[in-house]
Design an enzyme around this catalytic site. Structure first.
Site, mmCIF file in Angstrom:
data_model
loop_
_atom_site.group_PDB
_atom_site.id
_atom_site.type_symbol
_atom_site.label_atom_id
_atom_site.label_comp_id
_atom_site.label_asym_id
_atom_site.label_seq_id
_atom_site.Cartn_x
_atom_site.Cartn_y
_atom_site.Cartn_z
ATOM 1 N N ASP A 67 0.861 -1.192 0.000
ATOM 2 C CA ASP A 67 0.000 0.000 0.000
ATOM 3 C C ASP A 67 0.891 1.234 0.000
ATOM 4 O O ASP A 67 1.939 1.233 0.659
ATOM 5 C CB ASP A 67 -0.935 0.029 1.208
ATOM 6 C CG ASP A 67 -2.180 0.881 0.969
ATOM 7 O OD1 ASP A 67 -2.018 2.073 0.644
ATOM 8 O OD2 ASP A 67 -3.303 0.356 1.089
ATOM 9 N N SER A 74 -10.676 9.531 8.343
ATOM 10 C CA SER A 74 -11.866 9.004 7.671
ATOM 11 C C SER A 74 -11.766 7.519 7.372
ATOM 12 O O SER A 74 -12.761 6.879 7.033
ATOM 13 C CB SER A 74 -12.122 9.769 6.367
ATOM 14 O OG SER A 74 -11.041 9.599 5.461
ATOM 15 N N LEU A 76 -10.839 5.238 9.663
ATOM 16 C CA LEU A 76 -10.842 4.429 10.883
ATOM 17 C C LEU A 76 -12.157 3.730 11.182
ATOM 18 O O LEU A 76 -12.166 2.761 11.949
ATOM 19 C CB LEU A 76 -10.428 5.299 12.074
ATOM 20 C CG LEU A 76 -9.020 5.901 11.983
ATOM 21 C CD1 LEU A 76 -8.703 6.710 13.225
ATOM 22 C CD2 LEU A 76 -7.968 4.821 11.772
ATOM 23 N N ARG A 78 -13.719 1.817 9.341
ATOM 24 C CA ARG A 78 -13.761 0.517 8.671
ATOM 25 C C ARG A 78 -12.397 -0.167 8.596
ATOM 26 O O ARG A 78 -12.328 -1.391 8.472
ATOM 27 C CB ARG A 78 -14.328 0.669 7.247
ATOM 28 C CG ARG A 78 -13.417 1.471 6.312
ATOM 29 C CD ARG A 78 -14.116 1.868 5.022
ATOM 30 N NE ARG A 78 -13.216 2.527 4.084
ATOM 31 C CZ ARG A 78 -12.859 3.792 4.151
ATOM 32 N NH1 ARG A 78 -13.291 4.556 5.122
ATOM 33 N NH2 ARG A 78 -12.054 4.314 3.242
ATOM 34 N N ASP A 135 -9.420 -1.206 -4.479
ATOM 35 C CA ASP A 135 -10.722 -0.684 -4.904
ATOM 36 C C ASP A 135 -10.626 -0.030 -6.275
ATOM 37 O O ASP A 135 -11.385 0.870 -6.599
ATOM 38 C CB ASP A 135 -11.266 0.315 -3.875
ATOM 39 C CG ASP A 135 -10.371 1.545 -3.713
ATOM 40 O OD1 ASP A 135 -9.292 1.591 -4.355
ATOM 41 O OD2 ASP A 135 -10.745 2.462 -2.951
ATOM 42 N N ASN A 136 -9.695 -0.516 -7.095
ATOM 43 C CA ASN A 136 -9.411 0.094 -8.386
ATOM 44 C C ASN A 136 -9.510 -0.956 -9.485
ATOM 45 O O ASN A 136 -8.745 -1.930 -9.483
ATOM 46 C CB ASN A 136 -7.997 0.705 -8.341
ATOM 47 C CG ASN A 136 -7.617 1.427 -9.609
ATOM 48 O OD1 ASN A 136 -7.831 0.924 -10.705
ATOM 49 N ND2 ASN A 136 -7.039 2.605 -9.451
ATOM 50 N N CYS A 194 -11.695 -13.771 -17.246
ATOM 51 C CA CYS A 194 -12.698 -14.765 -17.642
ATOM 52 C C CYS A 194 -14.062 -14.366 -17.094
ATOM 53 O O CYS A 194 -15.085 -14.489 -17.777
ATOM 54 C CB CYS A 194 -12.328 -16.143 -17.109
ATOM 55 S SG CYS A 194 -10.875 -16.895 -17.854
ATOM 56 N N CYS A 208 -15.043 4.521 -2.226
ATOM 57 C CA CYS A 208 -15.651 4.710 -0.902
ATOM 58 C C CYS A 208 -15.799 6.192 -0.587
ATOM 59 O O CYS A 208 -16.749 6.606 0.080
ATOM 60 C CB CYS A 208 -14.798 4.030 0.168
ATOM 61 S SG CYS A 208 -14.737 2.238 0.000
ATOM 62 N N CYS A 284 -10.157 -16.113 -23.583
ATOM 63 C CA CYS A 284 -9.718 -15.111 -22.611
ATOM 64 C C CYS A 284 -8.396 -14.483 -23.039
ATOM 65 O O CYS A 284 -7.446 -15.183 -23.429
ATOM 66 C CB CYS A 284 -9.579 -15.734 -21.227
ATOM 67 S SG CYS A 284 -8.976 -14.572 -19.974
ATOM 68 N N CYS A 432 -20.835 19.573 -8.397
ATOM 69 C CA CYS A 432 -20.748 18.213 -7.848
ATOM 70 C C CYS A 432 -19.768 18.242 -6.688
ATOM 71 O O CYS A 432 -19.538 19.298 -6.091
ATOM 72 C CB CYS A 432 -20.328 17.214 -8.927
ATOM 73 S SG CYS A 432 -18.669 17.492 -9.584
#
Length: 479
Positions: A67, A74, A76, A78, A135-136, A194, A208, A284, A432
């Site tokens: 990582d 923000s 913490l 989860r 998450d990408n 696949c 998120c 594939c 936005c």
């Protein structure tokens, strides 16, 4: 597999792992396989934290964590492997600190970086099994491709808002380009491509930070990832030789586990369901019959395939010309009627805020009308169908008007035929969260004909509500 289970457990290992070793199907041999295994966790966030805790607690011998981010407050609610005292610390270092307090026996290897096409193979090659806790979408395809090439099993999960999904891929590992094995009648294990040959459209990709996440939901999926990883390692499936010793039954029948959680209903509203997936596809790109011609480690390092381009990831570049955009400061002057250049004066009009209602509920610019971006896209689809059905003129049918008015405010839809002057019709301003969705919203409103053929100005506010906080109101609760 005797070479991995031929030593005695230490007294500390016996005491620490005794409760799981007495479970039917585990035992000493399975525990020793865990101790001799190496697991890579990519992502030290909402999925990676709970997954890492249970993998460390189970006694996996070597745990690598990838990582490149730092701990924020923000996170913490989860990301339970971090703490308030470690805000600002690299997530990898924070999580390893937590894991060492839980179980000091494993070796913890920090990778203080994001996974990229340049470093993916070097990092993944050091481990027996990989957990994709990112998450990408682009990174998910990269991880899967490298796992195929290096013959590593992969446990992949994703979670957003109040739902999550999980699947086990390439387990047991099958070499690239092999889609059938003599004597094996069941489907071979698939890769991520696949299951998902095409990525979701950019408008459907949410993080998120944009869409929100329930901590317990992402926690459930991370724990499930750990459970699958422990199962694979304890039984030695990561070392199975499927070519020379093919199983009679599929080790992990291809399936997608889906978890949904309804905040509006009672305890029974949380549900798991399993969807059967197809096995390895002959066509594939990554693992099919002709895949060695498409995908190589050398090619990935040189930028082929281009994962960002494949996923059409949204970029920060401006898509609207500057004459169709205004700054937050300019909009403040419009509201106050204090524009410095009268000849460039823009009338006060309608302000559409495309954030979700939960974001909108924390605060908004005075007079803003909340039209969530998803609802606006729905209205655009309705208008597009009308055109495809032969309604090409500026007028829309009464039936379509009613459908649109259930999504968009009527003051946006109502046409004022007696106003011919371009500046006489109230303009539409769009804002936005950060200034990206608003640009697409402007284009969609024009496609719907709401610019009245150029008679009504539609512009977006540069930088969105983040810019409003930074330039106009520092006290605004931007989340």
């Amino acid at each position: 597999m005797a070479q991995y289970t031929d030593r005695a457990l230490t007294e500390e290992e016996m005491e620490r792992y005794s409760r799981q070793m007495i479970v039917p199907g585990m035992g000493k041999d399975a525990q020793l396989r865990l101790i001799n295994s190496k697991v890579l966790i990519i992502g030290a966030g909402g999925l990676g934290c709970p997954a890492a805790q249970y993998i460390a607690g189970a006694g996996v011998g070597t745990i690598g964590i990838v990582d490149g981010d730092v701990v924020e407050i923000s996170n913490l609610h989860r990301q339970v492997g971090h703490s308030t005292t470690r805000v600002g610390m690299m997530k990898v270092d924070s999580l390893i600190t937590h894991l060492k307090g839980l179980n000091p026996l494993p070796s913890y290897i920090p990778h203080l970086t994001h996974l990229t096409p340049h470093n993916a193979a070097d990092i993944i090659s050091q481990y027996d099994l990989v957990l994709d806790c990112t998450d990408n979408p682009a990174t998910r395809y990269l991880i899967s491709d490298v796992c195929v090439l290096l013959e590593k099993p992969l446990v992949s999960a994703a979670s957003v808002q109040a739902s999550g999904q999980l699947t086990v891929l390439n387990c047991p590992p099958v070499p690239q380009g092999i889609t059938s094995i003599l004597g094996v009648t069941h489907p071979l294990p698939p890769c991520y491509r696949c299951c998902f040959p095409k990525p979701p459209p950019p408008s459907a990709m949410t993080t998120c930070g944009e869409a929100g996440i329930v901590g317990t939901v992402v926690g459930m999926m991370g724990i499930a990832q750990a459970g699958e990883a422990i199962k694979i390692l304890a039984k030695g499936h990561h070392r199975a030789d499927i070519l020379n010793d093919p199983p009679h039954e599929p080790t992990f029948p291809p399936s997608l586990l889906i978890y949904s959680y309804d905040l509006e209903k009672g305890p029974s509203s949380a549900t798991f369901r399993s969807v059967r997936m197809a096995g390895r596809r002959k066509t594939c790109f990554a693992c099919g019959d002709n895949s060695p011609q498409n995908l190589t480690l050398e090619g990935i390092q040189k930028g082929t395939p281009n994962y960002d381009q494949f996923c059409s990831l949204p970029s920060a570049k401006v898509t609207l010309p500057m004459e169709d955009r205004i700054s937050a400061s300019t909009y403040k002057d419009i509201l106050a009627g204090t524009q410095s250049e009268p000849e460039q004066k823009i009338l006060q009009g309608i302000l559409i805020d495309t954030r979700e209602k939960e974001h909108f509920s924390f605060g908004a610019i005075p007079g803003a009308i909340n039209v969530p971006f998803g609802k606006l896209l729905t209205a655009a689809a309705i208008a597009k169908r009308e055109k495809q059905n032969g309604q090409e003129g500026r007028e829309i049918s009464k039936e379509t008007y009613e459908r649109l008015s259930s999504v968009l405010p009527r003051e946006i839809l109502d046409q004022e035929e007696d106003k011919k002057d371009k500046e006489s019709e109230p303009p539409i301003f769009v804002v936005c969260r950060r200034g990206h969705d608003s640009q697409e919203a402007v284009e969609k409103l024009r496609e719907m004909g709401l610019d009245r053929g150029g008679k009504r100005k539609i512009v977006d506010i540069i930088g969105g509500m983040k810019a409003w906080k930074e330039e106009i109101d520092p006290s605004f609760p931007f989340i």
